[in-house]
Design a protein around this motif. Sequence first.
Motif, PDB file in Angstrom:
ATOM      1  N   VAL A   1       0.850  -1.190   0.000  1.00 43.50           N
ATOM      2  CA  VAL A   1       0.000   0.000   0.000  1.00 43.50           C
ATOM      3  C   VAL A   1       0.883   1.236   0.000  1.00 43.50           C
ATOM      4  CG1 VAL A   1      -1.758   1.275   1.270  1.00 43.50           C
ATOM      5  CG2 VAL A   1      -1.823  -1.232   1.218  1.00 43.50           C
ATOM      6  N   ALA A   2       0.683   2.105  -0.983  1.00 38.83           N
ATOM      7  CA  ALA A   2       1.460   3.335  -1.057  1.00 38.83           C
ATOM      8  C   ALA A   2       0.993   4.308   0.022  1.00 38.83           C
ATOM      9  CB  ALA A   2       1.305   3.973  -2.434  1.00 38.83           C
ATOM     10  N   PRO A   3       1.920   4.994   0.687  1.00 41.61           N
ATOM     11  CA  PRO A   3       1.501   5.984   1.692  1.00 41.61           C
ATOM     12  C   PRO A   3       0.809   7.162   1.034  1.00 41.61           C
ATOM     13  CG  PRO A   3       3.861   6.142   1.266  1.00 41.61           C
ATOM     14  CD  PRO A   3       3.376   4.937   0.524  1.00 41.61           C
ATOM     15  N   PRO A   4       0.013   7.922   1.799  1.00 36.08           N
ATOM     16  CA  PRO A   4      -0.643   9.103   1.223  1.00 36.08           C
ATOM     17  C   PRO A   4       0.382  10.031   0.587  1.00 36.08           C
ATOM     18  CG  PRO A   4      -1.514   8.629   3.402  1.00 36.08           C
ATOM     19  CD  PRO A   4      -0.339   7.716   3.215  1.00 36.08           C
ATOM     20  N   HIS A   5       0.108  10.485  -0.618  1.00 40.19           N
ATOM     21  CA  HIS A   5       1.088  11.283  -1.342  1.00 40.19           C
ATOM     22  C   HIS A   5       0.427  12.490  -1.987  1.00 40.19           C
ATOM     23  CE1 HIS A   5      -0.618   8.263  -4.038  1.00 40.19           C
ATOM     24  NE2 HIS A   5      -0.497   9.149  -5.000  1.00 40.19           N
ATOM     25  N   ALA A   6       1.099  13.640  -1.883  1.00 36.55           N
ATOM     26  CA  ALA A   6       0.624  14.871  -2.508  1.00 36.55           C
ATOM     27  C   ALA A   6       1.810  15.829  -2.615  1.00 36.55           C
ATOM     28  CB  ALA A   6      -0.496  15.510  -1.696  1.00 36.55           C
ATOM     29  N   ASP A   7       1.778  16.641  -3.643  1.00 34.63           N
ATOM     30  CA  ASP A   7       2.783  17.677  -3.846  1.00 34.63           C
ATOM     31  C   ASP A   7       2.289  18.953  -3.181  1.00 34.63           C
ATOM     32  OD1 ASP A   7       4.515  19.617  -4.698  1.00 34.63           O
ATOM     33  OD2 ASP A   7       4.508  19.008  -6.810  1.00 34.63           O
ATOM     34  N   PRO A   8       3.001  19.448  -2.146  1.00 34.50           N
ATOM     35  CA  PRO A   8       2.527  20.660  -1.463  1.00 34.50           C
ATOM     36  C   PRO A   8       2.324  21.837  -2.402  1.00 34.50           C
ATOM     37  CG  PRO A   8       4.332  19.622  -0.249  1.00 34.50           C
ATOM     38  CD  PRO A   8       4.234  18.914  -1.556  1.00 34.50           C
ATOM     39  N   ASP A   9       3.080  21.878  -3.511  1.00 40.32           N
ATOM     40  CA  ASP A   9       2.958  22.992  -4.445  1.00 40.32           C
ATOM     41  C   ASP A   9       1.640  22.958  -5.214  1.00 40.32           C
ATOM     42  OD1 ASP A   9       5.452  23.879  -3.685  1.00 40.32           O
ATOM     43  OD2 ASP A   9       6.510  22.827  -5.286  1.00 40.32           O
ATOM     44  N   GLN A  10       0.927  21.838  -5.128  1.00 39.98           N
ATOM     45  CA  GLN A  10      -0.335  21.703  -5.867  1.00 39.98           C
ATOM     46  C   GLN A  10      -1.557  22.091  -5.027  1.00 39.98           C
ATOM     47  OE1 GLN A  10       0.178  17.493  -7.201  1.00 39.98           O
ATOM     48  NE2 GLN A  10      -0.216  18.348  -9.242  1.00 39.98           N
ATOM     49  N   ARG A  11      -1.337  22.658  -3.866  1.00 34.05           N
ATOM     50  CA  ARG A  11      -2.459  22.941  -2.979  1.00 34.05           C
ATOM     51  C   ARG A  11      -3.490  23.853  -3.631  1.00 34.05           C
ATOM     52  NH1 ARG A  11      -2.162  25.403   3.216  1.00 34.05           N
ATOM     53  NH2 ARG A  11      -4.375  25.065   3.704  1.00 34.05           N
ATOM     54  N   GLU A  12      -3.046  24.933  -4.251  1.00 24.97           N
ATOM     55  CA  GLU A  12      -3.997  25.853  -4.858  1.00 24.97           C
ATOM     56  C   GLU A  12      -4.678  25.225  -6.070  1.00 24.97           C
ATOM     57  OE1 GLU A  12      -5.011  28.527  -3.365  1.00 24.97           O
ATOM     58  OE2 GLU A  12      -3.590  27.979  -1.782  1.00 24.97           O
ATOM     59  N   ALA A  13      -3.916  24.446  -6.853  1.00 27.74           N
ATOM     60  CA  ALA A  13      -4.523  23.747  -7.990  1.00 27.74           C
ATOM     61  C   ALA A  13      -5.574  22.754  -7.508  1.00 27.74           C
ATOM     62  CB  ALA A  13      -3.445  23.036  -8.804  1.00 27.74           C
TER      63      ALA A  13
ATOM     64  N   ALA B   1      -4.301  12.332   1.328  1.00 30.48           N
ATOM     65  CA  ALA B   1      -3.368  13.441   1.130  1.00 30.48           C
ATOM     66  C   ALA B   1      -4.086  14.681   0.625  1.00 30.48           C
ATOM     67  CB  ALA B   1      -2.266  13.031   0.158  1.00 30.48           C
ATOM     68  N   ALA B   2      -5.091  14.496  -0.224  1.00 32.47           N
ATOM     69  CA  ALA B   2      -5.871  15.632  -0.724  1.00 32.47           C
ATOM     70  C   ALA B   2      -6.616  16.311   0.412  1.00 32.47           C
ATOM     71  CB  ALA B   2      -6.841  15.165  -1.798  1.00 32.47           C
ATOM     72  N   TYR B   3      -7.174  15.529   1.336  1.00 31.85           N
ATOM     73  CA  TYR B   3      -7.874  16.130   2.473  1.00 31.85           C
ATOM     74  C   TYR B   3      -6.906  16.941   3.330  1.00 31.85           C
ATOM     75  CZ  TYR B   3     -11.651  12.832   1.342  1.00 31.85           C
ATOM     76  OH  TYR B   3     -12.634  12.121   0.712  1.00 31.85           O
ATOM     77  N   ARG B   4      -5.746  16.372   3.575  1.00 34.29           N
ATOM     78  CA  ARG B   4      -4.753  17.086   4.374  1.00 34.29           C
ATOM     79  C   ARG B   4      -4.328  18.386   3.699  1.00 34.29           C
ATOM     80  NH1 ARG B   4      -0.698  11.947   5.437  1.00 34.29           N
ATOM     81  NH2 ARG B   4      -1.896  10.870   7.080  1.00 34.29           N
ATOM     82  N   ALA B   5      -4.147  18.335   2.373  1.00 34.49           N
ATOM     83  CA  ALA B   5      -3.655  19.505   1.648  1.00 34.49           C
ATOM     84  C   ALA B   5      -4.729  20.571   1.487  1.00 34.49           C
ATOM     85  CB  ALA B   5      -3.125  19.085   0.278  1.00 34.49           C
ATOM     86  N   ALA B   6      -5.965  20.151   1.218  1.00 35.54           N
ATOM     87  CA  ALA B   6      -7.022  21.126   0.941  1.00 35.54           C
ATOM     88  C   ALA B   6      -7.408  21.902   2.189  1.00 35.54           C
ATOM     89  CB  ALA B   6      -8.239  20.420   0.352  1.00 35.54           C
ATOM     90  N   GLY B   7      -7.576  21.204   3.308  1.00 42.55           N
ATOM     91  CA  GLY B   7      -7.973  21.868   4.536  1.00 42.55           C
ATOM     92  C   GLY B   7      -9.367  22.467   4.447  1.00 42.55           C
ATOM     93  N   ALA B   8      -9.714  23.244   5.480  1.00 48.38           N
ATOM     94  CA  ALA B   8     -11.033  23.876   5.522  1.00 48.38           C
ATOM     95  C   ALA B   8     -11.141  24.934   4.418  1.00 48.38           C
ATOM     96  CB  ALA B   8     -11.258  24.493   6.899  1.00 48.38           C
TER      97      ALA B   8
END
Length: 343
Positions: free
Chosen positions: A174-186, A213-220
């Motif tokens: 199972v791959a760990p949650p992954h996201a590029d922090p630079d993509q937060r606004e996108a 990872a998307a939930y963590r990055a998007a936030g409220a």
Amino acid sequence: MQDASALTPDRIREIRQQKSTMRSRDLADSLGIAEAMVVAAEIGHGVTQIDATPDALMPLIPAMGEVMALTRNENAVIEKTGPVTGYTPDTATVQGQGFELRLTPRHWIHGFAVEEQKGKHLRRSIQVYDAAGDAVHKIYIGEDATDADWAGLVDSLRTEDQGRVLPLTPRHPVAPPHADPDQREALRAAWDRLGGRSTFQGMLQDLGMSRLAAYRAAGAPHARPLSTDCIGTLLDGLADRALPFTLLVGNPGCTEIHTGPAETIKPTGPWQNILDPAFNLHLRADRVAELWAVTKPGQHGPALSVEAFDAGGELIAQFFGLRGGGAENAAQWADLVDSLPAA
């Protein structure tokens, strides 16, 4: 633990007879082998290998009358009892009374028709496993089906190969949650555009992100972390309000969906349980590492969910308001979710 390489089908049968009260999954875990190996060891002794292809199997289930459909992952089990009313091959979906199944056919690899003597009762089930031998879905046949119905089902699906040694493949890590922090606004911009033909899963694929990872990055206001201790509060709130809701529990091969209320909530040790006549949920609350309240745009307005994840980032369960439940249900569901404590 036994040396798994030395466990022949005969040896597995011998151990199972010594531990006859142990569930096949628990026995497999104790032996360090896949559950499908435990079941396959009984071929010719109450077990028949069958075609697991959904297009072959699922059209035959409505004739069995009332069944119990069971889907699980490592941390939750859902069981719905009622007749299966239809199967749609194009979308690989199964319709039942108060439930739905969404299938991923490529994971339906090994199938078995199982007869087990449980005291004075002969229990019959259809069990499907993936390429690694992990359970995908189980269908327990109820009393509506006659001996002739069961025999006809098994004969229709019986495979030529009735060997007791299965060709299993290793589980994919199972791959760990992954996201590029630079993509937060996108991410936030794409999230706000959802609701037409765009889907949340499609958005994640386009951005190369996992769900958590998307939930963590998007936030409220898109995603709000909740206290991991409030699964019991959520279930109690649903029962106290007699509020119909939608619940999804699944694995890579099958997602089972409950629609309706929950009445009887009974925690037992680490388990949070719903124990209703036609609906059971067993969820390991102690393994909920993250809990999120998530709002996604939809074609019929915002969809608000509560979603539980384990320490590896795997989805355990998703709770929604009742699909098509109207404004009053949506308002009561939103009020309940808003009352849940933040992380």
